[in-house]
Design a protein around this motif. Structure first.
Motif, PDB file in Angstrom:
ATOM      1  N   THR A 147       0.711  -1.522   0.258  1.00 39.36           N
ATOM      2  CA  THR A 147       0.248   0.070   0.102  1.00 39.36           C
ATOM      3  C   THR A 147       0.637   1.146  -0.403  1.00 39.36           C
ATOM      4  OG1 THR A 147      -0.136  -0.043   3.089  1.00 39.36           O
ATOM      5  CG2 THR A 147      -2.023  -0.822   0.877  1.00 39.36           C
ATOM      6  N   LEU A 148       2.161   1.355  -0.605  1.00 43.91           N
ATOM      7  CA  LEU A 148       2.744   2.726  -0.465  1.00 43.91           C
ATOM      8  C   LEU A 148       2.538   3.357  -1.044  1.00 43.91           C
ATOM      9  CD1 LEU A 148       6.425   1.213   0.924  1.00 43.91           C
ATOM     10  CD2 LEU A 148       5.411   2.988   2.048  1.00 43.91           C
ATOM     11  N   PRO A 149       3.210   4.290  -1.931  1.00 45.59           N
ATOM     12  CA  PRO A 149       2.772   5.404  -2.751  1.00 45.59           C
ATOM     13  C   PRO A 149       3.966   4.258  -3.613  1.00 45.59           C
ATOM     14  CG  PRO A 149       2.486   6.352  -1.158  1.00 45.59           C
ATOM     15  CD  PRO A 149       3.059   5.222  -0.639  1.00 45.59           C
ATOM     16  N   GLU A 150       3.510   4.880  -5.009  1.00 50.02           N
ATOM     17  CA  GLU A 150       4.428   4.343  -5.644  1.00 50.02           C
ATOM     18  C   GLU A 150       5.766   4.660  -5.869  1.00 50.02           C
ATOM     19  OE1 GLU A 150       4.703   0.740  -7.848  1.00 50.02           O
ATOM     20  OE2 GLU A 150       2.500   0.783  -6.943  1.00 50.02           O
ATOM     21  N   ALA A 151       5.599   5.731  -5.546  1.00 52.73           N
ATOM     22  CA  ALA A 151       7.068   7.277  -6.000  1.00 52.73           C
ATOM     23  C   ALA A 151       7.911   6.407  -4.202  1.00 52.73           C
ATOM     24  CB  ALA A 151       6.775   8.437  -5.708  1.00 52.73           C
ATOM     25  N   THR A 152       7.139   6.392  -3.458  1.00 50.20           N
ATOM     26  CA  THR A 152       8.149   5.479  -2.362  1.00 50.20           C
ATOM     27  C   THR A 152       8.766   4.694  -2.699  1.00 50.20           C
ATOM     28  OG1 THR A 152       5.971   6.807  -0.936  1.00 50.20           O
ATOM     29  CG2 THR A 152       7.864   5.293   0.245  1.00 50.20           C
ATOM     30  N   LYS A 153       7.576   3.433  -3.645  1.00 54.35           N
ATOM     31  CA  LYS A 153       8.212   2.212  -3.319  1.00 54.35           C
ATOM     32  C   LYS A 153       9.535   2.355  -4.234  1.00 54.35           C
ATOM     33  CE  LYS A 153       3.878  -1.111  -3.178  1.00 54.35           C
ATOM     34  NZ  LYS A 153       2.941  -1.193  -4.223  1.00 54.35           N
ATOM     35  N   LYS A 154       9.721   2.945  -5.590  1.00 55.27           N
ATOM     36  CA  LYS A 154      10.576   3.346  -6.281  1.00 55.27           C
ATOM     37  C   LYS A 154      11.484   4.000  -5.230  1.00 55.27           C
ATOM     38  CE  LYS A 154       8.932   3.784 -10.631  1.00 55.27           C
ATOM     39  NZ  LYS A 154       7.812   4.655 -11.038  1.00 55.27           N
ATOM     40  N   ARG A 155      11.347   4.668  -4.371  1.00 60.59           N
ATOM     41  CA  ARG A 155      12.713   6.236  -3.657  1.00 60.59           C
ATOM     42  C   ARG A 155      13.658   4.798  -2.970  1.00 60.59           C
ATOM     43  NH1 ARG A 155      10.842   9.934   0.617  1.00 60.59           N
ATOM     44  NH2 ARG A 155      13.073  11.032   0.513  1.00 60.59           N
ATOM     45  N   ILE A 156      12.802   3.363  -2.390  1.00 60.54           N
ATOM     46  CA  ILE A 156      13.543   2.481  -1.130  1.00 60.54           C
ATOM     47  C   ILE A 156      14.060   0.892  -2.138  1.00 60.54           C
ATOM     48  CG2 ILE A 156      11.874   3.821   0.486  1.00 60.54           C
ATOM     49  CD1 ILE A 156      10.105   1.314  -0.009  1.00 60.54           C
ATOM     50  N   GLU A 157      13.770   0.945  -2.877  1.00 66.07           N
ATOM     51  CA  GLU A 157      14.544   0.142  -4.082  1.00 66.07           C
ATOM     52  C   GLU A 157      15.674   0.180  -3.758  1.00 66.07           C
ATOM     53  OE1 GLU A 157      12.265  -0.643  -7.826  1.00 66.07           O
ATOM     54  OE2 GLU A 157      14.145  -0.717  -8.285  1.00 66.07           O
ATOM     55  N   GLY A 158      16.168  -1.350  -2.988  1.00 64.41           N
ATOM     56  CA  GLY A 158      17.831  -1.042  -2.926  1.00 64.41           C
ATOM     57  C   GLY A 158      18.659  -0.541  -2.023  1.00 64.41           C
ATOM     58  N   LEU A 159      17.685  -0.047  -1.136  1.00 62.56           N
ATOM     59  CA  LEU A 159      17.964   0.586  -0.374  1.00 62.56           C
ATOM     60  C   LEU A 159      18.412  -0.301   1.058  1.00 62.56           C
ATOM     61  CD1 LEU A 159      16.447   4.534  -0.002  1.00 62.56           C
ATOM     62  CD2 LEU A 159      18.534   3.531  -0.345  1.00 62.56           C
ATOM     63  N   GLN A 160      19.419  -0.051   2.162  1.00 59.15           N
ATOM     64  CA  GLN A 160      19.960  -1.000   3.104  1.00 59.15           C
ATOM     65  C   GLN A 160      19.412  -0.027   4.481  1.00 59.15           C
ATOM     66  OE1 GLN A 160      23.072  -3.380   2.922  1.00 59.15           O
ATOM     67  NE2 GLN A 160      21.631  -4.564   2.354  1.00 59.15           N
ATOM     68  N   ALA A 161      18.438  -0.603   5.464  1.00 60.51           N
ATOM     69  CA  ALA A 161      18.337   0.084   6.793  1.00 60.51           C
ATOM     70  C   ALA A 161      19.826  -0.294   7.784  1.00 60.51           C
ATOM     71  CB  ALA A 161      17.077   0.399   7.231  1.00 60.51           C
ATOM     72  N   ILE A 162      20.088   0.440   8.312  1.00 63.45           N
ATOM     73  CA  ILE A 162      20.855   0.283   9.192  1.00 63.45           C
ATOM     74  C   ILE A 162      20.365   0.113  10.771  1.00 63.45           C
ATOM     75  CG2 ILE A 162      22.954   0.977  11.202  1.00 63.45           C
ATOM     76  CD1 ILE A 162      23.659   3.612   8.773  1.00 63.45           C
ATOM     77  N   HIS A 163      20.325  -1.184  11.207  1.00 60.93           N
ATOM     78  CA  HIS A 163      19.312  -1.691  12.082  1.00 60.93           C
ATOM     79  C   HIS A 163      20.750  -1.671  13.517  1.00 60.93           C
ATOM     80  CE1 HIS A 163      15.785  -3.475  10.076  1.00 60.93           C
ATOM     81  NE2 HIS A 163      16.508  -3.139   9.241  1.00 60.93           N
ATOM     82  N   ILE A 164      20.735  -1.218  15.434  1.00 58.36           N
ATOM     83  CA  ILE A 164      21.228  -2.104  16.396  1.00 58.36           C
ATOM     84  C   ILE A 164      20.089  -1.496  16.814  1.00 58.36           C
ATOM     85  CG2 ILE A 164      22.866   0.529  15.219  1.00 58.36           C
ATOM     86  CD1 ILE A 164      21.497   2.432  17.414  1.00 58.36           C
ATOM     87  N   ARG A 165      21.291  -2.481  18.076  1.00 58.41           N
ATOM     88  CA  ARG A 165      20.275  -3.047  19.586  1.00 58.41           C
ATOM     89  C   ARG A 165      20.532  -2.335  20.319  1.00 58.41           C
ATOM     90  NH1 ARG A 165      22.634  -5.122  23.847  1.00 58.41           N
ATOM     91  NH2 ARG A 165      21.157  -6.476  24.969  1.00 58.41           N
ATOM     92  N   ASP A 166      21.879  -0.916  20.990  1.00 56.04           N
ATOM     93  CA  ASP A 166      21.959  -0.185  21.662  1.00 56.04           C
ATOM     94  C   ASP A 166      20.365   1.290  21.965  1.00 56.04           C
ATOM     95  OD1 ASP A 166      22.737   1.483  23.507  1.00 56.04           O
ATOM     96  OD2 ASP A 166      24.264   1.553  22.983  1.00 56.04           O
ATOM     97  N   ARG A 167      19.485   1.155  22.588  1.00 58.63           N
ATOM     98  CA  ARG A 167      18.566   2.207  22.769  1.00 58.63           C
ATOM     99  C   ARG A 167      18.952   2.963  23.093  1.00 58.63           C
ATOM    100  NH1 ARG A 167      13.394   0.645  23.078  1.00 58.63           N
ATOM    101  NH2 ARG A 167      12.149  -1.031  24.116  1.00 58.63           N
ATOM    102  N   ARG A 168      20.200   3.201  23.935  1.00 59.91           N
ATOM    103  CA  ARG A 168      20.256   4.253  23.737  1.00 59.91           C
ATOM    104  C   ARG A 168      20.755   4.908  23.106  1.00 59.91           C
ATOM    105  NH1 ARG A 168      25.104   2.362  27.826  1.00 59.91           N
ATOM    106  NH2 ARG A 168      25.728   1.429  25.879  1.00 59.91           N
ATOM    107  N   LYS A 169      21.430   4.558  21.899  1.00 57.35           N
ATOM    108  CA  LYS A 169      21.981   5.547  20.507  1.00 57.35           C
ATOM    109  C   LYS A 169      20.303   5.641  19.699  1.00 57.35           C
ATOM    110  CE  LYS A 169      26.065   3.457  20.688  1.00 57.35           C
ATOM    111  NZ  LYS A 169      27.063   3.099  19.815  1.00 57.35           N
ATOM    112  N   ASN A 170      19.386   5.071  20.416  1.00 59.35           N
ATOM    113  CA  ASN A 170      17.765   5.246  18.813  1.00 59.35           C
ATOM    114  C   ASN A 170      17.706   6.485  19.741  1.00 59.35           C
ATOM    115  OD1 ASN A 170      15.846   5.084  17.645  1.00 59.35           O
ATOM    116  ND2 ASN A 170      15.730   2.480  17.478  1.00 59.35           N
ATOM    117  N   PRO A 171      16.517   7.900  19.030  1.00 59.21           N
ATOM    118  CA  PRO A 171      16.417   8.592  19.597  1.00 59.21           C
ATOM    119  C   PRO A 171      14.498   7.978  20.145  1.00 59.21           C
ATOM    120  CG  PRO A 171      17.041   9.566  17.950  1.00 59.21           C
ATOM    121  CD  PRO A 171      18.298   8.006  17.769  1.00 59.21           C
ATOM    122  N   ARG A 172      14.443   6.954  18.612  1.00 64.49           N
ATOM    123  CA  ARG A 172      12.573   7.491  19.090  1.00 64.49           C
ATOM    124  C   ARG A 172      12.938   5.547  19.946  1.00 64.49           C
ATOM    125  NH1 ARG A 172      14.355   7.260  13.206  1.00 64.49           N
ATOM    126  NH2 ARG A 172      13.494   9.070  12.456  1.00 64.49           N
TER     127      ARG A 172
END
Ligand code: SIN
Length: 292
Positions: A147-172
Protein backbone atom coordinates in the motif's frame (compact mmCIF):
# COMPACT_ATOMS: atom_id res chain seq x y z
CA UNK A 1 2.12 -42.15 7.87
CA UNK A 2 1.10 -39.09 9.85
CA UNK A 3 -2.52 -38.10 10.43
CA UNK A 4 -3.86 -34.57 10.74
CA UNK A 5 -5.80 -33.74 13.90
CA UNK A 6 -9.15 -32.05 13.27
CA UNK A 7 -8.44 -28.50 14.35
CA UNK A 8 -9.84 -25.26 13.10
CA UNK A 9 -8.07 -22.16 11.78
CA UNK A 10 -10.27 -19.08 11.71
CA UNK A 11 -9.08 -15.64 10.50
CA UNK A 12 -9.31 -12.98 13.21
CA UNK A 13 -9.04 -9.85 11.06
CA UNK A 14 -9.04 -9.48 7.28
CA UNK A 15 -5.40 -8.36 7.44
CA UNK A 16 -3.63 -10.53 9.94
CA UNK A 17 -4.02 -13.27 12.53
CA UNK A 18 -5.88 -16.56 12.79
CA UNK A 19 -7.24 -18.40 15.81
CA UNK A 20 -6.40 -22.08 16.09
CA UNK A 21 -8.69 -24.22 18.26
CA UNK A 22 -9.06 -27.93 18.91
CA UNK A 23 -5.37 -28.77 18.96
CA UNK A 24 -3.07 -29.75 21.82
CA UNK A 25 0.32 -28.92 20.31
CA UNK A 26 2.00 -31.57 22.49
CA UNK A 27 0.28 -34.16 20.30
CA UNK A 28 0.78 -32.39 16.97
CA UNK A 29 1.58 -34.79 14.13
CA UNK A 30 3.88 -34.04 11.21
CA UNK A 31 0.83 -33.19 9.11
CA UNK A 32 -0.46 -30.87 11.84
CA UNK A 33 2.88 -29.05 11.84
CA UNK A 34 2.70 -28.71 8.05
CA UNK A 35 -0.88 -27.35 8.31
CA UNK A 36 0.16 -24.87 11.02
CA UNK A 37 3.09 -23.79 8.90
CA UNK A 38 0.81 -23.13 5.92
CA UNK A 39 -1.56 -21.19 8.21
CA UNK A 40 1.36 -19.12 9.54
CA UNK A 41 2.39 -18.18 6.00
CA UNK A 42 -1.22 -17.26 5.16
CA UNK A 43 -2.09 -15.32 8.32
CA UNK A 44 1.33 -14.22 9.72
CA UNK A 45 0.17 -14.69 13.35
CA UNK A 46 -1.46 -17.77 14.90
CA UNK A 47 -3.28 -17.60 18.22
CA UNK A 48 -3.32 -21.22 19.38
CA UNK A 49 -5.80 -21.44 22.26
CA UNK A 50 -5.84 -23.52 25.43
CA UNK A 51 -2.28 -24.83 25.67
CA UNK A 52 -0.64 -25.92 28.92
CA UNK A 53 3.04 -26.20 28.10
CA UNK A 54 5.98 -26.73 30.39
CA UNK A 55 9.20 -25.04 29.18
CA UNK A 56 10.56 -28.29 27.64
CA UNK A 57 7.22 -28.83 25.85
CA UNK A 58 7.25 -25.30 24.47
CA UNK A 59 10.86 -25.76 23.35
CA UNK A 60 10.05 -29.09 21.67
CA UNK A 61 7.09 -27.58 19.79
CA UNK A 62 9.10 -24.53 18.71
CA UNK A 63 11.93 -26.75 17.42
CA UNK A 64 9.60 -28.03 14.71
CA UNK A 65 10.56 -24.80 12.92
CA UNK A 66 14.32 -25.02 13.44
CA UNK A 67 16.96 -24.34 16.06
CA UNK A 68 16.12 -21.85 18.80
CA UNK A 69 17.93 -18.57 19.21
CA UNK A 70 18.77 -17.16 22.65
CA UNK A 71 18.83 -13.55 23.70
CA UNK A 72 22.35 -12.27 24.18
CA UNK A 73 21.38 -10.49 27.42
CA UNK A 74 20.99 -13.37 29.84
CA UNK A 75 19.17 -11.45 32.58
CA UNK A 76 15.69 -12.84 32.10
CA UNK A 77 16.33 -16.25 30.62
CA UNK A 78 14.59 -19.10 32.42
CA UNK A 79 17.09 -20.42 34.98
CA UNK A 80 16.68 -24.08 34.00
CA UNK A 81 15.75 -23.60 30.32
CA UNK A 82 17.75 -20.67 28.92
CA UNK A 83 16.09 -21.04 25.51
CA UNK A 84 13.01 -19.60 27.22
CA UNK A 85 12.80 -15.88 27.94
CA UNK A 86 10.57 -15.01 30.89
CA UNK A 87 8.40 -11.91 30.47
CA UNK A 88 6.78 -10.80 33.70
CA UNK A 89 5.85 -7.65 35.57
CA UNK A 90 6.00 -9.43 38.97
CA UNK A 91 8.56 -8.11 41.44
CA UNK A 92 9.93 -10.67 43.91
CA UNK A 93 11.98 -9.37 46.85
CA UNK A 94 12.61 -6.14 44.98
CA UNK A 95 13.78 -7.93 41.81
CA UNK A 96 11.96 -8.25 38.51
CA UNK A 97 10.93 -11.85 37.88
CA UNK A 98 11.15 -11.35 34.13
CA UNK A 99 11.58 -8.82 31.37
CA UNK A 100 8.93 -6.11 31.34
CA UNK A 101 7.69 -4.46 28.14
CA UNK A 102 10.58 -2.02 28.49
CA UNK A 103 13.06 -4.79 27.70
CA UNK A 104 10.96 -6.74 25.29
CA UNK A 105 8.80 -4.79 23.07
CA UNK A 106 7.46 -1.33 23.86
CA UNK A 107 8.60 0.03 20.49
CA UNK A 108 7.34 -1.64 17.28
CA UNK A 109 9.83 -4.24 16.08
CA UNK A 110 10.48 -7.67 14.62
CA UNK A 111 12.70 -9.86 16.77
CA UNK A 112 16.47 -9.55 16.48
CA UNK A 113 16.63 -7.43 13.33
CA UNK A 114 19.78 -5.87 14.82
CA UNK A 115 21.46 -9.21 14.11
CA UNK A 116 22.81 -10.44 10.79
CA UNK A 117 20.22 -13.24 10.97
CA UNK A 118 17.01 -11.99 12.58
CA UNK A 119 14.65 -14.51 14.12
CA UNK A 120 12.38 -16.39 11.68
CA UNK A 121 9.51 -16.50 14.16
CA UNK A 122 8.70 -16.39 17.86
CA UNK A 123 6.16 -17.89 20.25
CA UNK A 124 4.73 -16.44 23.45
CA UNK A 125 2.83 -18.65 25.88
CA UNK A 126 0.54 -17.06 28.47
CA UNK A 127 0.95 -18.52 31.98
CA UNK A 128 -0.65 -15.64 33.91
CA UNK A 129 -2.77 -12.86 32.46
CA UNK A 130 -4.00 -9.56 33.90
CA UNK A 131 -7.62 -8.43 33.87
CA UNK A 132 -6.67 -5.33 31.96
CA UNK A 133 -3.74 -4.27 29.80
CA UNK A 134 -0.66 -6.08 28.56
CA UNK A 135 -1.96 -6.64 25.01
CA UNK A 136 0.43 -7.38 22.15
CA UNK A 137 -0.23 -5.82 18.73
CA UNK A 138 0.91 -7.24 15.38
CA UNK A 139 1.05 -5.51 11.98
CA UNK A 140 1.19 -7.06 8.51
CA UNK A 141 4.27 -5.90 6.58
CA UNK A 142 3.17 -7.38 3.24
CA UNK A 143 0.21 -5.00 3.29
CA UNK A 144 2.42 -2.18 4.50
CA UNK A 145 4.65 -2.64 1.45
CA UNK A 146 1.85 -3.18 -1.05
CA UNK A 147 0.00 0.00 0.00
CA UNK A 148 2.99 2.34 -0.19
CA UNK A 149 2.72 5.06 -2.83
CA UNK A 150 4.48 3.98 -6.05
CA UNK A 151 6.94 6.88 -5.69
CA UNK A 152 7.96 5.66 -2.23
CA UNK A 153 8.36 2.09 -3.48
CA UNK A 154 10.76 3.40 -6.16
CA UNK A 155 12.61 5.54 -3.64
CA UNK A 156 13.31 2.69 -1.23
CA UNK A 157 14.18 0.09 -3.86
CA UNK A 158 17.70 -1.21 -3.24
CA UNK A 159 18.18 0.79 -0.01
CA UNK A 160 19.45 -0.80 3.18
CA UNK A 161 18.57 0.26 6.71
CA UNK A 162 21.06 0.28 9.59
CA UNK A 163 19.75 -1.80 12.52
CA UNK A 164 21.25 -1.46 16.01
CA UNK A 165 20.47 -3.06 19.38
CA UNK A 166 21.45 -0.21 21.69
CA UNK A 167 18.36 1.77 22.65
CA UNK A 168 20.56 4.55 24.02
CA UNK A 169 21.55 5.39 20.43
CA UNK A 170 18.01 5.33 19.07
CA UNK A 171 15.97 8.47 19.72
CA UNK A 172 12.78 6.66 18.66
CA UNK A 173 13.24 3.97 21.32
CA UNK A 174 14.39 5.99 24.31
CA UNK A 175 14.08 4.34 27.71
CA UNK A 176 13.40 5.77 31.10
CA UNK A 177 12.98 4.17 34.53
CA UNK A 178 9.42 5.39 34.54
CA UNK A 179 8.64 3.11 31.60
CA UNK A 180 9.76 0.11 33.61
CA UNK A 181 13.41 -0.29 32.74
CA UNK A 182 14.44 -0.84 36.35
CA UNK A 183 17.78 -2.41 35.57
CA UNK A 184 21.37 -1.40 34.93
CA UNK A 185 20.77 0.12 31.50
CA UNK A 186 24.46 0.45 30.67
CA UNK A 187 25.26 -3.15 31.60
CA UNK A 188 22.34 -4.30 29.48
CA UNK A 189 23.32 -2.37 26.38
CA UNK A 190 27.11 -2.44 26.67
CA UNK A 191 27.13 -6.00 25.31
CA UNK A 192 29.01 -5.61 22.05
CA UNK A 193 27.09 -6.68 18.95
CA UNK A 194 27.84 -5.52 15.43
CA UNK A 195 25.16 -3.41 13.75
CA UNK A 196 23.49 -4.94 10.70
CA UNK A 197 22.37 -3.72 7.32
CA UNK A 198 19.14 -5.15 5.92
CA UNK A 199 17.23 -4.29 2.74
CA UNK A 200 14.27 -2.00 3.46
CA UNK A 201 12.26 -4.17 1.10
CA UNK A 202 12.80 -7.90 1.45
CA UNK A 203 11.29 -10.88 -0.32
CA UNK A 204 9.79 -13.42 2.05
CA UNK A 205 11.85 -16.58 1.45
CA UNK A 206 8.79 -18.86 1.45
CA UNK A 207 5.89 -16.85 0.04
CA UNK A 208 7.95 -14.79 -2.43
CA UNK A 209 5.94 -11.70 -1.43
CA UNK A 210 7.59 -8.34 -0.82
CA UNK A 211 7.80 -7.06 2.74
CA UNK A 212 8.47 -3.64 4.26
CA UNK A 213 11.33 -4.78 6.50
CA UNK A 214 12.06 -1.86 8.82
CA UNK A 215 11.00 -1.08 12.36
CA UNK A 216 11.52 1.90 14.67
CA UNK A 217 13.03 -0.16 17.50
CA UNK A 218 16.11 -1.22 15.58
CA UNK A 219 16.35 0.73 12.29
CA UNK A 220 18.10 4.05 12.94
CA UNK A 221 19.38 5.17 9.55
CA UNK A 222 19.81 4.37 5.88
CA UNK A 223 23.12 3.21 4.54
CA UNK A 224 24.83 5.86 2.39
CA UNK A 225 22.09 8.48 2.92
CA UNK A 226 22.42 11.65 4.98
CA UNK A 227 20.16 11.84 8.01
CA UNK A 228 18.59 15.01 6.64
CA UNK A 229 17.06 12.83 3.93
CA UNK A 230 16.99 9.45 5.69
CA UNK A 231 15.19 10.39 8.90
CA UNK A 232 12.08 11.92 7.26
CA UNK A 233 11.94 8.88 4.95
CA UNK A 234 12.12 6.50 7.93
CA UNK A 235 9.48 8.57 9.74
CA UNK A 236 7.19 8.20 6.72
CA UNK A 237 7.72 4.42 6.60
CA UNK A 238 7.26 3.99 10.36
CA UNK A 239 4.01 5.99 10.33
CA UNK A 240 2.70 4.08 7.31
CA UNK A 241 3.51 0.58 8.62
CA UNK A 242 1.21 0.91 11.63
CA UNK A 243 -1.96 1.99 9.89
CA UNK A 244 -4.88 0.53 11.88
CA UNK A 245 -6.04 -1.68 9.00
CA UNK A 246 -2.76 -3.65 9.12
CA UNK A 247 -3.04 -4.43 12.85
CA UNK A 248 -4.39 -7.14 15.12
CA UNK A 249 -4.28 -6.30 18.84
CA UNK A 250 -4.17 -9.46 20.92
CA UNK A 251 -5.77 -9.53 24.36
CA UNK A 252 -4.16 -12.40 26.22
CA UNK A 253 -6.15 -15.36 27.57
CA UNK A 254 -4.63 -17.93 29.87
CA UNK A 255 -3.11 -20.76 27.83
CA UNK A 256 -2.70 -18.78 24.60
CA UNK A 257 0.31 -19.73 22.51
CA UNK A 258 0.86 -16.99 19.96
CA UNK A 259 3.20 -17.79 17.07
CA UNK A 260 4.22 -15.05 14.64
CA UNK A 261 6.34 -14.81 11.51
CA UNK A 262 9.04 -12.19 12.14
CA UNK A 263 9.73 -12.02 8.39
CA UNK A 264 6.32 -10.56 7.55
CA UNK A 265 5.22 -8.74 10.71
CA UNK A 266 6.22 -6.27 13.37
CA UNK A 267 4.84 -6.29 16.91
CA UNK A 268 4.46 -4.13 19.98
CA UNK A 269 3.99 -4.70 23.71
CA UNK A 270 1.12 -2.32 24.39
CA UNK A 271 1.76 -2.04 28.16
CA UNK A 272 -0.81 -0.60 30.53
CA UNK A 273 -1.11 -3.61 32.84
CA UNK A 274 -3.50 -2.50 35.56
CA UNK A 275 -2.32 -3.27 39.12
CA UNK A 276 -2.43 -5.74 40.73
CA UNK A 277 -2.57 -7.65 37.43
CA UNK A 278 0.31 -9.94 36.57
CA UNK A 279 1.26 -10.94 33.07
CA UNK A 280 3.74 -13.83 32.83
CA UNK A 281 4.65 -15.18 29.41
CA UNK A 282 7.32 -17.57 28.16
CA UNK A 283 8.94 -16.70 24.84
CA UNK A 284 10.85 -18.94 22.46
CA UNK A 285 12.42 -17.71 19.20
CA UNK A 286 13.50 -19.56 16.10
CA UNK A 287 16.76 -18.82 14.30
CA UNK A 288 16.42 -17.20 10.88
CA UNK A 289 18.21 -16.49 7.62
CA UNK A 290 19.93 -13.39 6.28
CA UNK A 291 17.07 -11.22 4.90
CA UNK A 292 17.25 -10.58 1.15
C1 SIN B 1 8.04 -9.17 22.48
O1 SIN B 1 8.32 -8.10 21.95
O2 SIN B 1 8.51 -10.23 22.09
C2 SIN B 1 7.09 -9.20 23.65
C3 SIN B 1 5.78 -8.59 23.36
C4 SIN B 1 4.99 -8.38 24.63
O3 SIN B 1 5.57 -8.33 25.72
O4 SIN B 1 3.77 -8.21 24.54
Amino acid sequence: MSMTTEFSVRPITPAIGAEVTGLDVRNATKDDIAALHRALLDHCVLVIRDQHLSPPEQIAFTENWGPLVRRIATDFLHKDYPDVLVLSNRVVAGKAEGATEAYAGFTWHADLTYAERPSMGSMLHALEVPEEGGDTAFANMYLAYETLPEATKKRIEGLQAIHIRDRRKNPRAKITKKEGFNHDIDKYFDIKVPDSLHPIVTTHPETGRKVLFVNPRFAVGIDGMDDAEAQPLLDELFAHQIRPEFIYRHKWRLGDLVFWDNRSTIHLACGGIKAPGIRRLHRTSIAGEIPA
